[in-house]
Design an enzyme around this catalytic site. Structure first.
Site, short mmCIF file in Angstrom:
data_model
loop_
_atom_site.label_atom_id
_atom_site.label_comp_id
_atom_site.label_asym_id
_atom_site.label_seq_id
_atom_site.Cartn_x
_atom_site.Cartn_y
_atom_site.Cartn_z
N GLY A 181 0.79 -1.22 0.00
CA GLY A 181 0.00 0.00 0.00
C GLY A 181 0.82 1.27 0.00
N TYR B 82 37.12 8.19 25.18
CA TYR B 82 37.78 9.45 24.85
C TYR B 82 36.73 10.46 24.39
CZ TYR B 82 37.17 7.70 20.07
OH TYR B 82 36.63 7.20 18.92
N SER C 31 31.07 2.86 11.85
CA SER C 31 31.42 2.59 13.25
C SER C 31 32.39 3.60 13.84
CB SER C 31 32.00 1.18 13.36
OG SER C 31 33.17 1.05 12.56
N GLY C 32 32.88 4.54 13.02
CA GLY C 32 33.68 5.61 13.60
C GLY C 32 35.13 5.67 13.19
N HIS D 91 42.51 11.36 10.09
CA HIS D 91 42.48 12.70 10.68
C HIS D 91 43.85 13.09 11.24
CE1 HIS D 91 42.53 11.22 14.86
NE2 HIS D 91 41.63 10.31 14.50
N CYS E 256 41.22 4.70 14.23
CA CYS E 256 41.40 5.73 13.21
C CYS E 256 42.83 5.73 12.68
CB CYS E 256 41.06 7.10 13.76
SG CYS E 256 39.31 7.35 14.13
#
Length: 391
Positions: A213, A295, A309-310, A314, A332
């Site tokens: 629908g 952190y 997930s992060g 950087h 990271c």
């Protein structure tokens, strides 16, 4: 004797006149019929389904013009006349009064105009699914960028939608759709895009039944360009990242990746977001503030996300001493501010970052993980089962 012959001639002449062709001047001509126009929607109809394909037929003559437009004139429905029939090429808007006007000429040479008015069924937002598209209109992206279509309500009839979801490219590029779920479909090329490719995404989904629908809420038309190739390789064992631009190594950067408790994931990742500055709170990745690994960093510079997930690339000035010789991050890729700024300036959404050397594998759909799926498996993710198109 002579009299008999003349009589015979007269009799024969009489028979010939009675059985010969009629005089064209006195022959009666059958009248030609006027044009009859029939529409597939009744005049005055209400609650007409939005997925109705409107048709108009003209008999005993020829249709010359058909227009189907909203009563306020703000929208029109395109169509085409083939033979005696006009067929709409689009579905209808919900809760909209329409005016259908057909004009033609009959076999009798007289012009006929027919007007039909009707209203479509109204739909709530809970009965419409909206397609959001990435990349954005006019965006320049990397060679690994997939086309991503996200629906706010699930699409149960994936095949009906996929038939109307087209990706075209110049130069032509082989690719296909893969449904991650009822709410998300990705299109990617068989191999990375060629730099400079011009891509058009055309979703003709307005009022298409999605099942249960629910109907498509809107068409989408997005054009984007593929920029130069930027492909990086992060070697977690050697603690370095090699950056290639258009196939040439431009810089080798010392990095620090995830430590033994927070391994960076192996696999091919795609830059999803860019932030000149961002706050990074471990709580957003599921780490409680009481956890020793918690952190909360503010103002992290030159951050580029590569997983849901992060995981980011950087600047990490606090770990410069470890960069190039040890992995000390929470997953990271950290580098000096200078190197991070350089990479940030060269990068865009859709650039490729391949991680090697880690024992931890990248999970499916943890980011734009399309390039970790084999081409054969990718085709199996299509609702049309393996149909690959040259876009």
């Amino acid at each position: 004797m002579v009299t008999i012959v003349l009589l015979a001639v007269l009799v024969l002449s009489g028979c010939t006149d009675g059985g010969g062709a009629s005089d064209p001047a006195t022959e009666s001509v059958a009248p030609k019929d006027p044009l009859t126009i029939e529409t597939s929607v009744d005049d005055g109809a209400s609650s007409v389904p939005v997925d109705t394909v409107v048709t108009v037929d003209g008999f005993d003559g020829q249709l010359s013009d058909v227009t189907l437009a909203s009563q306020d004139g703000k929208s029109t429905v395109a169509g085409d006349i083939r033979g005696v029939r006009w067929t709409a090429e689009e579905f209808l808007e919900p809760g909209t009064p329409y005016v259908l006007t057909a004009v033609g000429t009959g076999d009798d040479g007289k012009k006929v105009t027919s007007t039909t008015r009707f209203t479509t069924r109204a739909l709530t937002l809970d009965e419409q699914t909206y397609p959001a598209v990435a990349p954005l209109q006019g965006e320049t992206v990397g060679v690994g960028m997939p086309v991503i279509v996200s629906f706010d309500l699930p699409v149960k009839d994936r095949a009906a939608f996929e038939k109307r979801m087209k990706v075209t490219a110049e130069p032509a590029t082989v690719g296909g759709w893969y449904w991650l779920s009822d709410n998300t479909a990705h299109w990617r090329p068989k191999s990375f895009w060629k730099p400079g490719t011009k891509v058009s995404v055309d979703l003709a989904l307005n009022s298409v039944p999605a099942g249960g629908g629910v109907y498509g809420q809107q068409d989408q038309h997005v054009k984007f360009t593929v920029g130069r190739s930027v492909v990086s390789v992060v070697d977690t064992k050697r603690h370095q990242m090699t950056v290639k631009i258009d196939g040439k190594v431009r810089r080798t950067i010392p990095v620090s990746t995830g430590d033994a408790s927070h391994r960076s994931r192996n696999g091919t990742k795609i830059i999803m977001e860019k932030h000149e500055s961002i706050d990074m709170d471990a709580a957003t990745t599921g780490v409680d503030s009481d956890d020793p690994g918690y952190y909360n960093l503010t103002g992290v510079k030159y951050a580029m996300r590569v997983t849901n997930s992060g995981e980011f690339l950087h600047a990490a000035p606090w770990s410069v001493a470890s960069q190039g010789n040890a992995n000390v991050s929470h997953g990271c890729v950290g580098m000096s501010t200078a190197n991070a700024g350089w990479l940030f300036s060269k990068s865009k959404r859709g650039d490729v970052v391949r991680y090697v050397g880690s024992p931890r594998r990248l999970e499916p759909a943890n980011g734009w993980t399309d390039w970790n799926v084999s081409w054969g498996d990718w085709l199996e993710g299509s609702a049309l089962q393996g149909d690959a198109d040259a876009a």
